[in-house]
Structures are given as structure tokens and as C-alpha cells.
Design a protein around this motif. Structure first.
Motif, PDB file in Angstrom:
ATOM      1  N   ASN A   9     -28.179  15.085 -28.214  1.00 27.55           N
ATOM      2  CA  ASN A   9     -28.400  14.833 -26.835  1.00 27.55           C
ATOM      3  C   ASN A   9     -29.322  15.761 -26.060  1.00 27.55           C
ATOM      4  O   ASN A   9     -30.172  15.303 -25.281  1.00 27.55           O
ATOM      5  CB  ASN A   9     -26.982  14.930 -26.131  1.00 27.55           C
ATOM      6  N   PHE A  38     -27.214   6.557 -23.522  1.00 29.30           N
ATOM      7  CA  PHE A  38     -25.619   6.157 -24.182  1.00 29.30           C
ATOM      8  C   PHE A  38     -25.302   4.742 -24.080  1.00 29.30           C
ATOM      9  O   PHE A  38     -25.656   4.154 -23.197  1.00 29.30           O
ATOM     10  CB  PHE A  38     -24.707   7.024 -23.640  1.00 29.30           C
ATOM     11  N   PRO A  39     -24.668   4.096 -25.346  1.00 27.61           N
ATOM     12  CA  PRO A  39     -24.447   4.680 -26.477  1.00 27.61           C
ATOM     13  C   PRO A  39     -25.486   4.595 -27.597  1.00 27.61           C
ATOM     14  O   PRO A  39     -26.359   3.689 -27.339  1.00 27.61           O
ATOM     15  CB  PRO A  39     -23.172   3.784 -26.808  1.00 27.61           C
ATOM     16  N   TYR A  40     -25.422   5.462 -28.482  1.00 27.70           N
ATOM     17  CA  TYR A  40     -26.501   5.009 -29.464  1.00 27.70           C
ATOM     18  C   TYR A  40     -25.846   5.575 -30.915  1.00 27.70           C
ATOM     19  O   TYR A  40     -24.817   6.287 -31.028  1.00 27.70           O
ATOM     20  CB  TYR A  40     -27.915   5.995 -29.396  1.00 27.70           C
ATOM     21  N   LYS A  53     -21.198   7.238 -33.749  1.00 28.31           N
ATOM     22  CA  LYS A  53     -21.488   6.823 -32.567  1.00 28.31           C
ATOM     23  C   LYS A  53     -21.447   7.539 -31.375  1.00 28.31           C
ATOM     24  O   LYS A  53     -20.211   8.112 -31.196  1.00 28.31           O
ATOM     25  CB  LYS A  53     -20.445   5.556 -32.447  1.00 28.31           C
ATOM     26  N   VAL A  54     -22.537   7.973 -30.866  1.00 25.67           N
ATOM     27  CA  VAL A  54     -22.391   8.841 -29.511  1.00 25.67           C
ATOM     28  C   VAL A  54     -22.182   7.962 -28.111  1.00 25.67           C
ATOM     29  O   VAL A  54     -23.255   7.242 -27.748  1.00 25.67           O
ATOM     30  CB  VAL A  54     -23.774   9.678 -29.720  1.00 25.67           C
ATOM     31  N   ASP A  55     -21.166   8.432 -27.366  1.00 19.59           N
ATOM     32  CA  ASP A  55     -20.948   7.787 -26.172  1.00 19.59           C
ATOM     33  C   ASP A  55     -21.368   8.618 -24.954  1.00 19.59           C
ATOM     34  O   ASP A  55     -21.269   8.040 -23.855  1.00 19.59           O
ATOM     35  CB  ASP A  55     -19.577   7.207 -26.094  1.00 19.59           C
ATOM     36  N   LYS A  59     -18.870  13.351 -26.251  1.00 19.56           N
ATOM     37  CA  LYS A  59     -17.999  12.026 -26.618  1.00 19.56           C
ATOM     38  C   LYS A  59     -18.599  11.323 -27.747  1.00 19.56           C
ATOM     39  O   LYS A  59     -19.878  10.682 -27.615  1.00 19.56           O
ATOM     40  CB  LYS A  59     -18.026  11.092 -25.431  1.00 19.56           C
ATOM     41  N   PHE A  60     -17.952  11.446 -28.893  1.00 19.98           N
ATOM     42  CA  PHE A  60     -18.350  10.723 -29.985  1.00 19.98           C
ATOM     43  C   PHE A  60     -17.652  10.251 -31.138  1.00 19.98           C
ATOM     44  O   PHE A  60     -16.315  10.870 -30.934  1.00 19.98           O
ATOM     45  CB  PHE A  60     -19.639  11.735 -30.599  1.00 19.98           C
ATOM     46  N   TYR A 169     -20.969  -2.040 -34.216  1.00 16.80           N
ATOM     47  CA  TYR A 169     -20.512  -1.497 -32.868  1.00 16.80           C
ATOM     48  C   TYR A 169     -21.369  -1.856 -31.630  1.00 16.80           C
ATOM     49  O   TYR A 169     -21.362  -1.240 -30.541  1.00 16.80           O
ATOM     50  CB  TYR A 169     -20.476   0.221 -33.115  1.00 16.80           C
ATOM     51  N   LEU A 171     -24.839  -1.419 -31.322  1.00 17.75           N
ATOM     52  CA  LEU A 171     -25.618  -0.497 -30.677  1.00 17.75           C
ATOM     53  C   LEU A 171     -26.935  -0.885 -30.708  1.00 17.75           C
ATOM     54  O   LEU A 171     -27.333  -1.294 -31.891  1.00 17.75           O
ATOM     55  CB  LEU A 171     -25.077   0.913 -31.256  1.00 17.75           C
TER      56      LEU A 171
END
Ligand SMILES: Nc1ncnc2c1ncn2[C@@H]1O[C@H](COP(=O)(O)OP(=O)(O)O)[C@@H](O)[C@H]1O
Ligand SMILES: CC(C)(COP(=O)(O)O)[C@@H](O)C(=O)NCCC(=O)O
Length: 269
Positions: A9, A38-40, A53-55, A59-60, A169, A171
Motif C-alpha cells: 500500500n 482498492f480492492p486489489y 485480497k486487499v481492501d 484491511k485484507f 473475488y 478484482l
């Protein structure tokens, strides 16, 4: 894992030319909109592979992974060749031809494409598959070809699983990090081709310029959040990383007491 995500990040928000695509030998930087990051999906290829999954910041969720990663290339490479180091293996793989070891679609179908199901004659039908039909011992294969096939098999597999998880997901972006990549063109090319092939051109793999340092950077940027109880002489500590002229610089300041201050500065070359 939190450090890893923090590092990714931080890089994606701070460094302008951090993420790039790699297609047909061409590196192209991707501009990341910080408000639309985000997300990725973060795919970290270390010894093993984690797919996260990074939100958001902190937050992941680790949604998947595979044990077939960098340690597999290094470990199997060591057993199959006389190479002692990762760099030696990588260097060898530059000069190899995987078709000597891999069974291609054309090897099965008389040199032809299997167009009905969308497979070109040059596609790999079975990694290392040629070795079953040839009466050859390991010593009769060139280590260059064996390492090339190994690298291709692992990178291809990671690219495929990554795309399937991005799809699972919903993404749009997949960023690849981890020391396995090391800016190695063939590795990036294979991962890119795999993502392109499985997504039918819908998705593109993106690589991080500081791929091997995500965890360390994340630990550094998160430093001020921790109490330094082990060393009572250090009372306050703060890490301030920034990007100056494309170089990552970090300053770690510690206030030892009222009068004394210690500063440590680290810059990438
Ligand atoms: N010079 C090197 N020495 C050792 N491993 C290397 C080197 N360059 C790249 N690698 C690859 O990096 C992998 C380790 O990646 P890294 O991101 O550091 O993860 P880990 O946290 O598992 O150590 C090794 O398994 C190997 O495939
Ligand atoms: C256990 C790990 C998170 C450790 O990270 P690493 O040191 O490999 O970077 C990683 O090796 C991993 O995700 N392995 C794959 C495990 C699996 O999903 O099968």
C-alpha cells in the motif's frame, strides 16, 4: 502478512513509477489513482505464494496461496542441476529451451494446433512431459533446458491461480511482488502470458518495482505504532518514508531522552 500489505500500500501510494506491466519485452508503468486503489489482489511470491485480497489500509484477507513458489524453483533446481545458488539457476534458465523437456500440444497432435478447443501447437500440454517418452537420463538433458522448464511451469501456475482468484473475488487488478521475481524478464513474461491467456485478454499482470522489499518496508512504515519496551533508553520512535527523485528514502528517528536524538536514514539506489 500485515507488513507485506502495508509495504505494498505504501509503495503504490507513494512511488509514482512503482507498478508496471510487462508484455513482449516491454515494460510500461501504470499510473495508480490513489483514490481508486482498492480492492486489489496482491500475489507475493517468496518461498511459497500468498494471494491476498486487499481492501484498504490494514484491511485484507489471505484468500489463497500455493506451495509451488520460489522455494520450489530453487529447491528442485538444486536437485536437478549442480547449481548452488538461485542466481546461478536463473542465469542458466536464460539460455535454455523448455520445449526440449515439456510436452507440447503439437507433440500430441502430430504438430498441429488443437484449434477446436483453442490450443496452439506450441502451448505446453504437460510440463516435463517429454521426459516420460524419451529414453533419456537426467544427465542427458541440458541443465539450461531443465531450469527453463521449471521456471516456466512455476510462473505459469502462479499466473493461472492468481487470475482465477481475481475472478473469484471480482478484482480488476493483480499486483505481483516477492523476491522470486527479481525483475527477471522471463518470469514476468510467463506470468503476464498466463494471466492474459486465462482471462482471454481481460486482465493484465502488474509488477512492483520494489518487489522484494514489501515486508521490510511495511515493517519500517509501521514502526512508530509499536512500543519499544525491550530497550527502555529509546522512548519514542518514528519512521518517515518518502519518495525523492524516484528513490525511496526512509528516516527513522529516535528520541533517546530530552537532549539526545538519533536519526538513521536509508535510501534505495
Ligand atoms: N539471491 C537470492 N537468494 C535466495 N533466493 C532468492 C534470491 N533471489 C531470488 N530468490 C528467490 O526468492 C525466494 C524468497 O523470496 P522472499 O520474498 O525473500 O520470501 P521469504 O520470505 O520466503 O524468504 C527464494 O525462494 C528464491 O526463489
Ligand atoms: C507460509 C507463507 C505465508 C510464508 O511466506 P514466505 O516466507 O514464503 O514469503 C507462504 O510460504 C505461503 O503462503 N505458502 C503457501 C501455503 C499454501 O497456501 O499452500
Amino acid at each position: 502478512m500485515e507488513c507485506l500489505v502495508n509495504g505494498a500500500n505504501f509503495l503504490l501510494k507513494t512511488v509514482q513509477q512503482e507498478a508496471f506491466t510487462y508484455t513482449d519485452g516491454r515494460k510500461e508503468f501504470v499510473q495508480i489513482d490513489h483514490n481508486d486503489l482498492f480492492p486489489y489482489l496482491l500475489v507475493n511470491i517468496g518461498s511459497g505464494v500468498s494471494m491476498i485480497k486487499v481492501d484498504g489500509d490494514r484491511k485484507f484477507e489471505r484468500v489463497s496461496g500455493t506451495s509451488v513458489g520460489g522455494g520450489t524453483f530453487w529447491g528442485m533446481g538444486r536437485l536437478l542441476t549442480k547449481c548452488k545458488s538461485f542466481d546461478e539457476l536463473l542465469e542458466l534458465s536464460h539460455q535454455g529451451n523448455n520445449r526440449v523437456v515439456d510436452m507440447l500440444v503439437g507433440d500430441i497432435y502430430g504438430g498441429l494446433d488443437y484449434s477446436k478447443i483453442g490450443l496452439a501447437s506450441t502451448a505446453i500440454a504437460s510440463s516435463f512431459g517429454k521426459a516420460i517418452s524419451e529414453d533419456k537420463e537426467l544427465e542427458e538433458y541440458k541443465p539450461e533446458d531443465v531450469t527453463r522448464s521449471l521456471l516456466r511451469m512455476i510462473s505459469n501456475n502462479i499466473g493461472q491461480i492468481s487470475y482465477l482468484n481475481a475472478l473469484r473475488y471480482g478484482l480488476k487488478r493483480i499486483f505481483f511482488g516477492g523476491f522470486f521475481i527479481r525483475g527477471h524478464t522471463y518470469t514476468m513474461d510467463t506470468i503476464s502470458v498466463a494471466v492474459n491467456f486465462w482471462s482471454k485478454g481481460e486482465a493484465r499482470a502488474m509488477f512492483l518495482s520494489h518487489e522484494g522489499f514489501l515486508g521490510a518496508l511495511g515493517a519500517f512504515t509501521g514502526y512508530e505504532k509499536h512500543d519499544l519496551e525491550a530497550d527502555q533508553s529509546v522512548q519514542r520512535c518514528s519512521a518517515k518514508p518518502s519518495c525523492i527523485d524516484g528513490k525511496l528514502c526512509g528516516t527513522l528517528s529516535s528520541h533517546l531522552n530530552e537532549d539526545e536524538n538519533m536519526e538513521c536514514r536509508i535510501c534505495t539506489s
